[in-house]
Design an enzyme around this catalytic site. Structure first.
Site, PDB file in Angstrom:
ATOM      1  N   ASP A  45      51.381  82.579  78.042  1.00 55.98           N
ATOM      2  CA  ASP A  45      50.073  83.231  78.171  1.00 55.98           C
ATOM      3  C   ASP A  45      49.251  82.539  79.264  1.00 55.98           C
ATOM      4  O   ASP A  45      48.150  82.982  79.592  1.00 55.98           O
ATOM      5  CB  ASP A  45      49.330  83.297  76.831  1.00 55.98           C
ATOM      6  CG  ASP A  45      48.991  81.939  76.255  1.00 55.98           C
ATOM      7  OD1 ASP A  45      49.411  80.910  76.825  1.00 55.98           O
ATOM      8  OD2 ASP A  45      48.307  81.899  75.210  1.00 55.98           O
ATOM      9  N   SER A  46      49.828  81.487  79.871  1.00 59.56           N
ATOM     10  CA  SER A  46      49.215  80.891  81.069  1.00 59.56           C
ATOM     11  C   SER A  46      49.136  81.926  82.189  1.00 59.56           C
ATOM     12  O   SER A  46      48.444  81.709  83.182  1.00 59.56           O
ATOM     13  CB  SER A  46      50.007  79.667  81.535  1.00 59.56           C
ATOM     14  OG  SER A  46      51.383  79.952  81.617  1.00 59.56           O
ATOM     15  N   ASP A  84      55.536  84.283  74.616  1.00 63.75           N
ATOM     16  CA  ASP A  84      54.476  83.416  74.096  1.00 63.75           C
ATOM     17  C   ASP A  84      53.451  84.262  73.339  1.00 63.75           C
ATOM     18  O   ASP A  84      52.864  85.191  73.910  1.00 63.75           O
ATOM     19  CB  ASP A  84      53.816  82.732  75.306  1.00 63.75           C
ATOM     20  CG  ASP A  84      53.048  81.493  74.930  1.00 63.75           C
ATOM     21  OD1 ASP A  84      53.187  81.015  73.798  1.00 63.75           O
ATOM     22  OD2 ASP A  84      52.303  80.991  75.807  1.00 63.75           O
ATOM     23  N   LYS A 114      57.213  81.831  70.978  1.00 63.65           N
ATOM     24  CA  LYS A 114      56.554  80.522  70.833  1.00 63.65           C
ATOM     25  C   LYS A 114      55.153  80.753  70.291  1.00 63.65           C
ATOM     26  O   LYS A 114      54.501  81.738  70.661  1.00 63.65           O
ATOM     27  CB  LYS A 114      56.487  79.813  72.191  1.00 63.65           C
ATOM     28  CG  LYS A 114      55.653  78.531  72.170  1.00 63.65           C
ATOM     29  CD  LYS A 114      55.718  77.773  73.467  1.00 63.65           C
ATOM     30  CE  LYS A 114      54.654  78.148  74.475  1.00 63.65           C
ATOM     31  NZ  LYS A 114      53.261  78.053  73.992  1.00 63.65           N
ATOM     32  N   GLU A 116      51.465  78.377  69.006  1.00 62.94           N
ATOM     33  CA  GLU A 116      50.797  77.076  69.053  1.00 62.94           C
ATOM     34  C   GLU A 116      50.368  76.621  67.666  1.00 62.94           C
ATOM     35  O   GLU A 116      49.923  77.434  66.853  1.00 62.94           O
ATOM     36  CB  GLU A 116      49.556  77.153  69.963  1.00 62.94           C
ATOM     37  CG  GLU A 116      49.892  77.435  71.411  1.00 62.94           C
ATOM     38  CD  GLU A 116      48.660  77.451  72.314  1.00 62.94           C
ATOM     39  OE1 GLU A 116      47.554  77.077  71.849  1.00 62.94           O
ATOM     40  OE2 GLU A 116      48.814  77.837  73.482  1.00 62.94           O
ATOM     41  N   GLU A 183      53.032  69.166  74.317  1.00 63.99           N
ATOM     42  CA  GLU A 183      52.226  69.240  75.545  1.00 63.99           C
ATOM     43  C   GLU A 183      51.223  68.085  75.619  1.00 63.99           C
ATOM     44  O   GLU A 183      50.468  67.834  74.666  1.00 63.99           O
ATOM     45  CB  GLU A 183      51.467  70.586  75.607  1.00 63.99           C
ATOM     46  CG  GLU A 183      50.611  70.679  76.870  1.00 63.99           C
ATOM     47  CD  GLU A 183      50.076  72.072  77.192  1.00 63.99           C
ATOM     48  OE1 GLU A 183      50.451  73.047  76.491  1.00 63.99           O
ATOM     49  OE2 GLU A 183      49.289  72.179  78.142  1.00 63.99           O
TER      50      GLU A 183
END
Ligand code: KIV
Length: 285
Positions: A45-46, A84, A114, A116, A183
């Site tokens: 999502d970056s 993501d 993925k 978070e 991270e």
């Protein structure tokens, strides 16, 4: 090239063979990554910052992730691809988490998702795994909750904070995630987690001891210019190359040096004169 699966990454961990991991957001970059032999790709999502120019990842929605993941799948048909989960695609409920993880698999053909968070997303990880989807956890600096973390700051830098990161790592593994991403944490903490977890441990700014390394492709090739986190090494200067190419084009067009004959479609022999005669006659009529 045969597509690697999660079992291959597990075998690479056992053998001490490092895993290479990059983000990718579009078809051509995915083609380059596959050609370069990169082991796995994350449609992160970056892309909110790197492709859309948002200030963070929070505005990104599921449909954007689906479109970009489809394009990456087409560009890299033989590479393991992870979708993501964007902000609010899994935080609201386990049902929503399963539904959106399922969309990634069904609509894009990616291989895993993925999400978070550590202890606080254990029920979401369990629900998605229960639905048969391969999950990569993501702990340490978690950009979707960076507001709570006081910004995009390294995590686990005190003994107590490091202990909390390790607790998150165990929780993610116990919930059934088959890989985990760390991270922005110190290498000592990355090393401890890598040595103590049985699943492959990937790093983005978590040091040299992890089972594999991830970088954001736009950082790594020197395309994203807004800022450069400490862990980023630029392996290329795509921004410089693009700007130089655009400046050269601008100058050649202004000076009338582009396009030359080499870049034009010639008329069929004898047709040019005929064409001019027809046009002349039309004008006179
Ligand atoms: O979106 C992304 O690219 C990520 C990385 C920052 C790990 O989640």
């Amino acid at each position: 090239m045969r597509k690697k699966m999660v079992q291959d990454f597990q075998a690479m961990k056992s053998k001490g063979e490092k895993i290479t991991f990059l983000t990718s957001y579009d078809f051509p970059t995915a083609q380059f990554a596959e050609e370069a032999g990169i082991d796995m790709l994350l449609v992160g999502d970056s892309l909110g910052m790197c492709v859309y120019g948002y200030p963070g990842t929070e505005p990104v929605v599921m449909d954007q992730m689906i479109f970009h993941t489809e394009a990456v799948r087409r560009g890299a048909p033989n590479t393991f691809i992870i979708g993501d989960m964007p902000f609010l695609s899994y935080q609201v409920s386990c049902e929503k988490a399963v539904e959106n993880a399922g969309r990634f698999i069904k609509e894009t053909g990616c291989d895993a998702i993925k999400l978070e968070g550590g202890i606080r997303v254990v029920d979401r990880i369990k629900a998605i795994v229960e639905a048969g989807v391969v999950v990569m956890g993501h702990i340490g600096l978690t950009p979707q909750s960076s507001g709570q973390l006081g910004g995009h700051k390294a995590q686990g830098r005190t003994a107590e904070a490091a202990e909390a990161v390790v607790a998150d790592a165990y929780a993610v593994q116990e919930a059934g995630a088959q890989m985990i991403l760390l991270e922005a944490i110190p290498p000592e903490v990355g090393k401890y987690i890598t040595e103590n977890l049985s699943i492959p441990v990937l790093s983005i700014g978590a040091g040299m001891y992890c089972d594999g390394q991830l970088l954001i492709v736009s950082d790594m090739i020197g395309q994203f210019q807004a800022f450069k986190p400490k862990f980023v090494k630029r392996f290329g200067d795509v921004a410089g190359e693009c700007i130089n190419a655009m400046k050269a084009y601008h100058q050649e067009v202004k000076e009338g040096n582009f396009p030359t004959k080499d870049y034009c479609y010639p008329m069929i022999e004898g047709e040019a004169n005929k064409f001019l005669e027809i046009m002349e006659q039309k004008k006179r009529a």
